[in-house]
Design a protein around this motif. Structure first.
Motif, PDB file in Angstrom:
ATOM      1  N   ALA A  93     -15.547  18.336  93.293  1.00  0.00           N
ATOM      2  CA  ALA A  93     -14.291  18.633  93.971  1.00  0.00           C
ATOM      3  C   ALA A  93     -13.191  17.888  93.232  1.00  0.00           C
ATOM      4  O   ALA A  93     -13.138  16.652  93.260  1.00  0.00           O
ATOM      5  CB  ALA A  93     -14.345  18.204  95.435  1.00  0.00           C
ATOM      6  N   ILE A  94     -12.333  18.618  92.550  1.00  0.00           N
ATOM      7  CA  ILE A  94     -11.303  18.019  91.700  1.00  0.00           C
ATOM      8  C   ILE A  94      -9.949  18.195  92.372  1.00  0.00           C
ATOM      9  O   ILE A  94      -9.457  19.320  92.498  1.00  0.00           O
ATOM     10  CB  ILE A  94     -11.311  18.679  90.308  1.00  0.00           C
ATOM     11  N   PRO A  95      -9.326  17.116  92.841  1.00  0.00           N
ATOM     12  CA  PRO A  95      -8.050  17.226  93.560  1.00  0.00           C
ATOM     13  C   PRO A  95      -6.943  17.801  92.687  1.00  0.00           C
ATOM     14  O   PRO A  95      -6.910  17.582  91.468  1.00  0.00           O
ATOM     15  CB  PRO A  95      -7.733  15.771  93.949  1.00  0.00           C
ATOM     16  N   GLN A  96      -6.042  18.505  93.322  1.00  0.00           N
ATOM     17  CA  GLN A  96      -4.908  19.093  92.614  1.00  0.00           C
ATOM     18  C   GLN A  96      -4.015  17.996  92.031  1.00  0.00           C
ATOM     19  O   GLN A  96      -3.766  16.973  92.656  1.00  0.00           O
ATOM     20  CB  GLN A  96      -4.086  19.951  93.572  1.00  0.00           C
ATOM     21  N   GLY A  97      -3.573  18.222  90.794  1.00  0.00           N
ATOM     22  CA  GLY A  97      -2.599  17.319  90.187  1.00  0.00           C
ATOM     23  C   GLY A  97      -3.168  16.011  89.689  1.00  0.00           C
ATOM     24  O   GLY A  97      -2.417  15.077  89.396  1.00  0.00           O
ATOM     25  N   LYS A  98      -4.495  15.922  89.549  1.00  0.00           N
ATOM     26  CA  LYS A  98      -5.128  14.693  89.086  1.00  0.00           C
ATOM     27  C   LYS A  98      -5.717  14.881  87.687  1.00  0.00           C
ATOM     28  O   LYS A  98      -5.915  15.979  87.203  1.00  0.00           O
ATOM     29  CB  LYS A  98      -6.230  14.257  90.055  1.00  0.00           C
ATOM     30  N   PHE A  99      -5.995  13.749  87.046  1.00  0.00           N
ATOM     31  CA  PHE A  99      -6.626  13.733  85.723  1.00  0.00           C
ATOM     32  C   PHE A  99      -8.101  13.436  85.942  1.00  0.00           C
ATOM     33  O   PHE A  99      -8.482  12.335  86.301  1.00  0.00           O
ATOM     34  CB  PHE A  99      -5.984  12.655  84.858  1.00  0.00           C
ATOM     35  N   PHE A 100      -8.937  14.449  85.737  1.00  0.00           N
ATOM     36  CA  PHE A 100     -10.372  14.342  85.982  1.00  0.00           C
ATOM     37  C   PHE A 100     -11.114  14.384  84.653  1.00  0.00           C
ATOM     38  O   PHE A 100     -10.840  15.247  83.817  1.00  0.00           O
ATOM     39  CB  PHE A 100     -10.833  15.496  86.877  1.00  0.00           C
ATOM     40  N   ALA A 101     -12.041  13.463  84.450  1.00  0.00           N
ATOM     41  CA  ALA A 101     -12.813  13.417  83.206  1.00  0.00           C
ATOM     42  C   ALA A 101     -14.277  13.701  83.491  1.00  0.00           C
ATOM     43  O   ALA A 101     -14.846  13.177  84.461  1.00  0.00           O
ATOM     44  CB  ALA A 101     -12.661  12.065  82.521  1.00  0.00           C
ATOM     45  N   LEU A 102     -14.879  14.540  82.657  1.00  0.00           N
ATOM     46  CA  LEU A 102     -16.306  14.826  82.722  1.00  0.00           C
ATOM     47  C   LEU A 102     -16.938  14.212  81.482  1.00  0.00           C
ATOM     48  O   LEU A 102     -16.670  14.639  80.355  1.00  0.00           O
ATOM     49  CB  LEU A 102     -16.539  16.331  82.776  1.00  0.00           C
ATOM     50  N   LEU A 103     -17.765  13.198  81.699  1.00  0.00           N
ATOM     51  CA  LEU A 103     -18.312  12.400  80.605  1.00  0.00           C
ATOM     52  C   LEU A 103     -19.828  12.542  80.559  1.00  0.00           C
ATOM     53  O   LEU A 103     -20.505  12.474  81.589  1.00  0.00           O
ATOM     54  CB  LEU A 103     -17.935  10.926  80.815  1.00  0.00           C
ATOM     55  N   GLY A 104     -20.345  12.758  79.359  1.00  0.00           N
ATOM     56  CA  GLY A 104     -21.792  12.846  79.214  1.00  0.00           C
ATOM     57  C   GLY A 104     -22.171  12.936  77.752  1.00  0.00           C
ATOM     58  O   GLY A 104     -21.328  13.179  76.889  1.00  0.00           O
ATOM     59  N   PRO A 105     -23.460  12.758  77.447  1.00  0.00           N
ATOM     60  CA  PRO A 105     -23.914  12.808  76.047  1.00  0.00           C
ATOM     61  C   PRO A 105     -23.811  14.213  75.477  1.00  0.00           C
ATOM     62  O   PRO A 105     -23.742  15.202  76.221  1.00  0.00           O
ATOM     63  CB  PRO A 105     -25.371  12.345  76.135  1.00  0.00           C
ATOM     64  N   SER A 106     -23.802  14.313  74.169  1.00  0.00           N
ATOM     65  CA  SER A 106     -23.756  15.614  73.505  1.00  0.00           C
ATOM     66  C   SER A 106     -24.956  16.453  73.929  1.00  0.00           C
ATOM     67  O   SER A 106     -26.082  15.951  74.010  1.00  0.00           O
ATOM     68  CB  SER A 106     -23.759  15.433  71.982  1.00  0.00           C
ATOM     69  N   GLY A 107     -24.703  17.732  74.219  1.00  0.00           N
ATOM     70  CA  GLY A 107     -25.776  18.638  74.591  1.00  0.00           C
ATOM     71  C   GLY A 107     -26.133  18.650  76.058  1.00  0.00           C
ATOM     72  O   GLY A 107     -27.100  19.321  76.454  1.00  0.00           O
ATOM     73  N   CYS A 108     -25.365  17.931  76.898  1.00  0.00           N
ATOM     74  CA  CYS A 108     -25.720  17.853  78.326  1.00  0.00           C
ATOM     75  C   CYS A 108     -25.156  19.022  79.136  1.00  0.00           C
ATOM     76  O   CYS A 108     -25.476  19.170  80.312  1.00  0.00           O
ATOM     77  CB  CYS A 108     -25.258  16.529  78.937  1.00  0.00           C
ATOM     78  N   GLY A 109     -24.317  19.869  78.523  1.00  0.00           N
ATOM     79  CA  GLY A 109     -23.788  21.028  79.237  1.00  0.00           C
ATOM     80  C   GLY A 109     -22.337  20.918  79.655  1.00  0.00           C
ATOM     81  O   GLY A 109     -21.824  21.775  80.387  1.00  0.00           O
ATOM     82  N   LYS A 110     -21.632  19.899  79.185  1.00  0.00           N
ATOM     83  CA  LYS A 110     -20.223  19.704  79.588  1.00  0.00           C
ATOM     84  C   LYS A 110     -19.357  20.896  79.184  1.00  0.00           C
ATOM     85  O   LYS A 110     -18.587  21.430  79.990  1.00  0.00           O
ATOM     86  CB  LYS A 110     -19.646  18.438  78.939  1.00  0.00           C
ATOM     87  N   THR A 111     -19.445  21.275  77.910  1.00  0.00           N
ATOM     88  CA  THR A 111     -18.611  22.371  77.414  1.00  0.00           C
ATOM     89  C   THR A 111     -18.989  23.690  78.079  1.00  0.00           C
ATOM     90  O   THR A 111     -18.120  24.514  78.381  1.00  0.00           O
ATOM     91  CB  THR A 111     -18.736  22.486  75.886  1.00  0.00           C
ATOM     92  N   THR A 112     -20.275  23.892  78.335  1.00  0.00           N
ATOM     93  CA  THR A 112     -20.703  25.112  79.036  1.00  0.00           C
ATOM     94  C   THR A 112     -20.081  25.172  80.424  1.00  0.00           C
ATOM     95  O   THR A 112     -19.602  26.230  80.854  1.00  0.00           O
ATOM     96  CB  THR A 112     -22.244  25.152  79.143  1.00  0.00           C
TER      97      THR A 112
END
Length: 366
Positions: free
Chosen positions: A25-44
């Protein structure tokens, strides 16, 4: 307040799970970061949010509306890719103007909005240059300007600083923070770089290599109070001590963890979870900067260890000491370089004492 909600998203590739029941759940107007190792599915996951990739199950809700089946060009969401994807045959003005021309805006409106962004991004002198004539930082600004010119509700950034050198990355991170604060647009920033995530995020989520969310919280919560050994190891440096809970004081909420080859270590916890029981296996995580190092034996007798300096790495603002304990375990200690000349210099092969406050350790179940 409107949110971007990710509900139970799963994705398989060739029968193997890439994303597993992702809930965010990403609040409106906020800076949210998704962090994880390469190949974990972040870009997907980012591509699924943008509508550029499909999911096997789940929903994407924006302002309460299910946009899971909405085509990408109809979603109020834009993406800044790692390679910026600028049009090489168009100059800076036309690259930024492109989305507005697709929307068939008037020339007056296009000139007005693009000129405003050129000024905001300090790109006026580059207006008629082509992408190959720009620096990496300038290309990134053009890509972001093009992404926000249509005023999207959500801006997705897929490792946008990966191609920049360290000093330029630091500068661009600050510019991104200022830009998001000014626009109040929801930013979702995907990265494998912990420094970037800790710098920009209001809230961050840590994804493990199996495509699952390990922990969500503020940068301070994630760093100071990791909930798993994966998070403790992945975000920053830490020292992990594995042992058995041999004493538990419910009044003070102090835990004694007996570690093979070291003995009992004491950790204060703020909450006694159901898994915290006598005889249970657990870890204590202690950050290197929370450990005190000295050559003379201190009065402090809690969490007191002895070892030998195995390696020294000078970082400018701090010095990293790699210490080998008598039992063979190696741990890291960071000491702030406060003075130009140390009154008690520590060198290779010195015998040293290490200790830390029981409140600075974090008890972890896995």
């Amino acid at each position: 307040m409107a949110e971007l909600k990710i509900q139970q998203i799963s994705k398989h590739i060739n029968g193997h799970p890439l994303l597993t029941k992702i809930d965010l759940a990403i609040p409106q107007g906020k800076f949210f970061a998704l962090l994880g190792p390469s190949g974990c599915g972040k870009t997907t996951l980012l591509r699924i949010i943008a509508g550029l990739d499909t999911m096997d199950e789940g929903k994407i809700l924006l302002e309460g509306k299910d946009v899971s089946q909405v085509p990408p060009y109809q979603r109020p969401i834009n993406v800044v890719f790692q390679n910026y994807a600028l049009f090489p045959h168009l100059n800076v003005f036309e690259n930024i103007a492109y989305p507005l021309r697709i929307q068939k805006k008037s020339q007056q409106k296009i000139t007005e909005k693009v000129s405003h962004l050129l000024a905001s991004f300090h790109l006026e002198s580059e207006t008629y240059k082509h992408p190959h004539q720009l620096s990496g930082g300038q290309q990134q600004r053009v890509a972001i300007a093009r992404a926000i010119v249509g005023e999207p509700k959500v801006l997705l950034l897929d490792e946008p600083l990966a191609a920049l050198d360290f000093k330029l990355r630091e500068k661009m991170l600050l510019e991104l923070i200022e830009l998001q604060d000014r626009l109040k647009t929801t930013f979702v920033y995907v990265t494998h770089d912990q420094f970037e995530a800790l710098t920009v995020a209001d809230t961050m989520a840590i994804m493990n290599k199996h495509g699952k969310i390990e922990q969500i919280g503020s940068p301070n919560e994630i760093y100071e109070f990791p909930q798993t050994t994966f998070v403790a190891n992945f975000v920053g440096n830490t020292n992990l001590f594995e042992g058995t809970i041999t004493d538990l004081c419910s009044e003070t909420q102090d835990i004694h963890l007996t570690v093979p080859g070291i003995g009992p270590l004491i950790c204060h916890i703020t909450k006694i979870h159901p898994w915290v029981q006598l005889g249970a296996k657990a870890h204590i995580s202690i950050r290197p900067e929370k450990i005190c190092i000295t050559k003379s034996k201190p009065d402090h007798d809690t969490n007191l260890l002895q070892g030998t300096v195995h390696a020294i790495v000078y970082h400018g603002r701090s010095t990293q000491y790699n210490i080998q304990l008598s039992g063979g375990k190696k741990i890291q200690v960071f000491e702030q370089n406060e003075d130009h000349i140390s009154t008690c210099r520590i060198d290779y092969d010195d015998k040293v004492f290490l200790y830390w406050n029981k409140n600075n350790g974090v008890l972890l179940c896995k």
